[in-house]
Design a protein around this motif. Structure first.
Motif, short mmCIF file in Angstrom:
data_model
loop_
_atom_site.label_atom_id
_atom_site.label_comp_id
_atom_site.label_asym_id
_atom_site.label_seq_id
_atom_site.Cartn_x
_atom_site.Cartn_y
_atom_site.Cartn_z
N THR A 209 0.83 -1.20 0.00
CA THR A 209 0.00 0.00 0.00
C THR A 209 0.87 1.25 0.00
OG1 THR A 209 -0.15 0.19 2.41
CG2 THR A 209 -1.82 -1.17 1.32
N ASP A 210 0.31 2.32 -0.59
CA ASP A 210 0.98 3.61 -0.54
C ASP A 210 -0.08 4.70 -0.67
OD1 ASP A 210 3.11 5.31 -0.20
OD2 ASP A 210 3.90 5.07 -2.22
N GLY A 211 0.21 5.83 -0.07
CA GLY A 211 -0.64 7.01 -0.19
C GLY A 211 0.20 8.14 -0.74
N ALA A 212 -0.43 9.03 -1.49
CA ALA A 212 0.27 10.18 -2.06
C ALA A 212 -0.63 11.40 -1.99
CB ALA A 212 0.67 9.90 -3.50
N SER A 213 -0.02 12.55 -1.74
CA SER A 213 -0.74 13.82 -1.71
C SER A 213 -0.02 14.82 -2.59
CB SER A 213 -0.81 14.38 -0.28
OG SER A 213 -1.56 13.55 0.55
N LYS A 214 -0.78 15.57 -3.38
CA LYS A 214 -0.21 16.68 -4.15
C LYS A 214 -0.36 17.91 -3.28
CE LYS A 214 -1.12 14.66 -8.59
NZ LYS A 214 -1.64 14.80 -9.93
N GLY A 215 0.69 18.19 -2.52
CA GLY A 215 0.63 19.19 -1.46
C GLY A 215 0.47 18.45 -0.15
N ASN A 216 0.68 19.13 0.95
CA ASN A 216 0.56 18.45 2.24
C ASN A 216 -0.06 19.39 3.26
OD1 ASN A 216 0.79 16.21 3.87
ND2 ASN A 216 2.89 16.62 4.46
N PRO A 217 -1.40 19.48 3.36
CA PRO A 217 -2.35 18.59 2.71
C PRO A 217 -2.59 18.97 1.24
CG PRO A 217 -3.52 20.14 4.10
CD PRO A 217 -2.05 20.41 4.29
N GLY A 218 -3.19 18.01 0.55
CA GLY A 218 -3.52 18.22 -0.85
C GLY A 218 -4.39 17.10 -1.37
N ILE A 219 -4.73 17.20 -2.65
CA ILE A 219 -5.50 16.13 -3.28
C ILE A 219 -4.69 14.85 -3.18
CG2 ILE A 219 -6.49 15.31 -5.45
CD1 ILE A 219 -6.92 18.27 -6.19
N SER A 220 -5.34 13.78 -2.76
CA SER A 220 -4.62 12.56 -2.41
C SER A 220 -5.16 11.35 -3.12
CB SER A 220 -4.69 12.34 -0.90
OG SER A 220 -4.14 13.45 -0.21
N LEU B 130 -8.71 9.93 -3.18
CA LEU B 130 -9.07 10.32 -1.81
C LEU B 130 -9.34 11.82 -1.78
CD1 LEU B 130 -6.22 8.37 0.04
CD2 LEU B 130 -8.61 7.64 -0.20
N GLU B 131 -9.89 12.27 -0.68
CA GLU B 131 -10.13 13.70 -0.50
C GLU B 131 -8.82 14.42 -0.22
OE1 GLU B 131 -12.96 14.02 2.66
OE2 GLU B 131 -14.37 12.69 1.69
N THR B 132 -8.91 15.71 0.00
CA THR B 132 -7.75 16.50 0.40
C THR B 132 -7.35 16.09 1.81
OG1 THR B 132 -8.38 18.32 -1.02
CG2 THR B 132 -6.90 18.83 0.81
N MET B 133 -6.09 15.71 1.97
CA MET B 133 -5.59 15.27 3.27
C MET B 133 -4.07 15.28 3.25
SD MET B 133 -6.43 11.15 3.03
CE MET B 133 -8.16 11.44 2.82
N SER B 134 -3.47 15.04 4.40
CA SER B 134 -2.02 14.96 4.49
C SER B 134 -1.53 13.65 3.91
CB SER B 134 -1.56 15.07 5.95
OG SER B 134 -1.84 13.87 6.65
N ASN B 135 -0.24 13.60 3.62
CA ASN B 135 0.35 12.38 3.09
C ASN B 135 0.22 11.22 4.08
OD1 ASN B 135 1.96 11.13 0.89
ND2 ASN B 135 3.36 10.77 2.58
N HIS B 136 0.43 11.49 5.37
CA HIS B 136 0.30 10.43 6.38
C HIS B 136 -1.14 9.89 6.41
CE1 HIS B 136 4.28 10.41 8.01
NE2 HIS B 136 4.23 11.66 8.44
N GLU B 137 -2.12 10.79 6.34
CA GLU B 137 -3.51 10.34 6.33
C GLU B 137 -3.78 9.47 5.10
OE1 GLU B 137 -6.38 13.62 8.20
OE2 GLU B 137 -4.85 14.48 6.84
N ALA B 138 -3.24 9.87 3.95
CA ALA B 138 -3.41 9.08 2.73
C ALA B 138 -2.81 7.69 2.90
CB ALA B 138 -2.79 9.80 1.54
N GLU B 139 -1.68 7.60 3.58
CA GLU B 139 -1.05 6.30 3.84
C GLU B 139 -1.98 5.40 4.67
OE1 GLU B 139 1.85 5.15 2.70
OE2 GLU B 139 3.13 6.88 2.29
N PHE B 140 -2.59 5.96 5.70
CA PHE B 140 -3.54 5.20 6.52
C PHE B 140 -4.75 4.77 5.69
CE2 PHE B 140 -1.42 7.10 10.24
CZ PHE B 140 -1.36 6.00 11.08
N HIS B 141 -5.27 5.69 4.89
CA HIS B 141 -6.44 5.37 4.07
C HIS B 141 -6.13 4.28 3.05
CE1 HIS B 141 -9.60 8.07 5.47
NE2 HIS B 141 -8.62 8.92 5.75
#
Length: 137
Positions: free
Chosen positions: A6-17, A36-47
């Motif tokens: 698994t991996d999460g990515a955000s364009k910006g932090n927070p950003g579109i993920s 995913l919604e706009t969120m931090s990179n760490h949140e995207a990783e959890f999601h």
């Protein structure tokens, strides 16, 4: 055993993920990219972990799961089973609930270069799209 990257990515932090999930099960492989919604990179990783667990619950209930992530934060919190970070508390609670559907759940930290496929999938996410099943081989 089902092996899940698994991996999460955000364009910006927070950003579109987005979340990327690569699964190997019984000689087959499955790719998923999930907006995913706009969120931090760490949140995207959890999601990404949550979405992967939801997919496994639907497709592989009762199987042994071996997850891999390049996020030390996510792996450490999941191994601990809890966190003091209020942003992550509902996410770890959801993960703890979902893992109960499986006899064994393991998660292991891996270096980014070993998680490149899930990373590409996460970055490929289109925020306007729904769950996309890209490939099954």
């Amino acid at each position: 055993m089902i092996v899940v990257y698994t991996d999460g990515a955000s364009k910006g932090n927070p950003g579109i993920s987005g979340a990327g999930i690569y699964m190997k099960a019984g000689g087959e492989s499955f790719d998923y990219t999930i907006p995913l919604e706009t969120m931090s990179n760490h949140e995207a990783e959890f999601h990404a972990v949550i979405k992967a667990l939801e997919i496994c619950k639907e497709k592989f209930a009762g199987e042994i799961l071996s997850f891999r992530s390049d996020s030390k934060t996510v792996v450490d919190i999941i191994e601990n089973g809890s966190t003091k970070n209020v942003l992550f508390q509902p996410l770890i609670t959801k993960i703890n609930l979902l893992t109960k559907f499986f006899p064994y759940f393991f998660i292991k930290w891996i270096p980014e270069k070993q998680n490149a496929h899930a990373d590409r999938l996460a970055k490929k996410s289109n925020p306007a799209a729904k769950l996309i099943h890209l490939r099954q081989s």
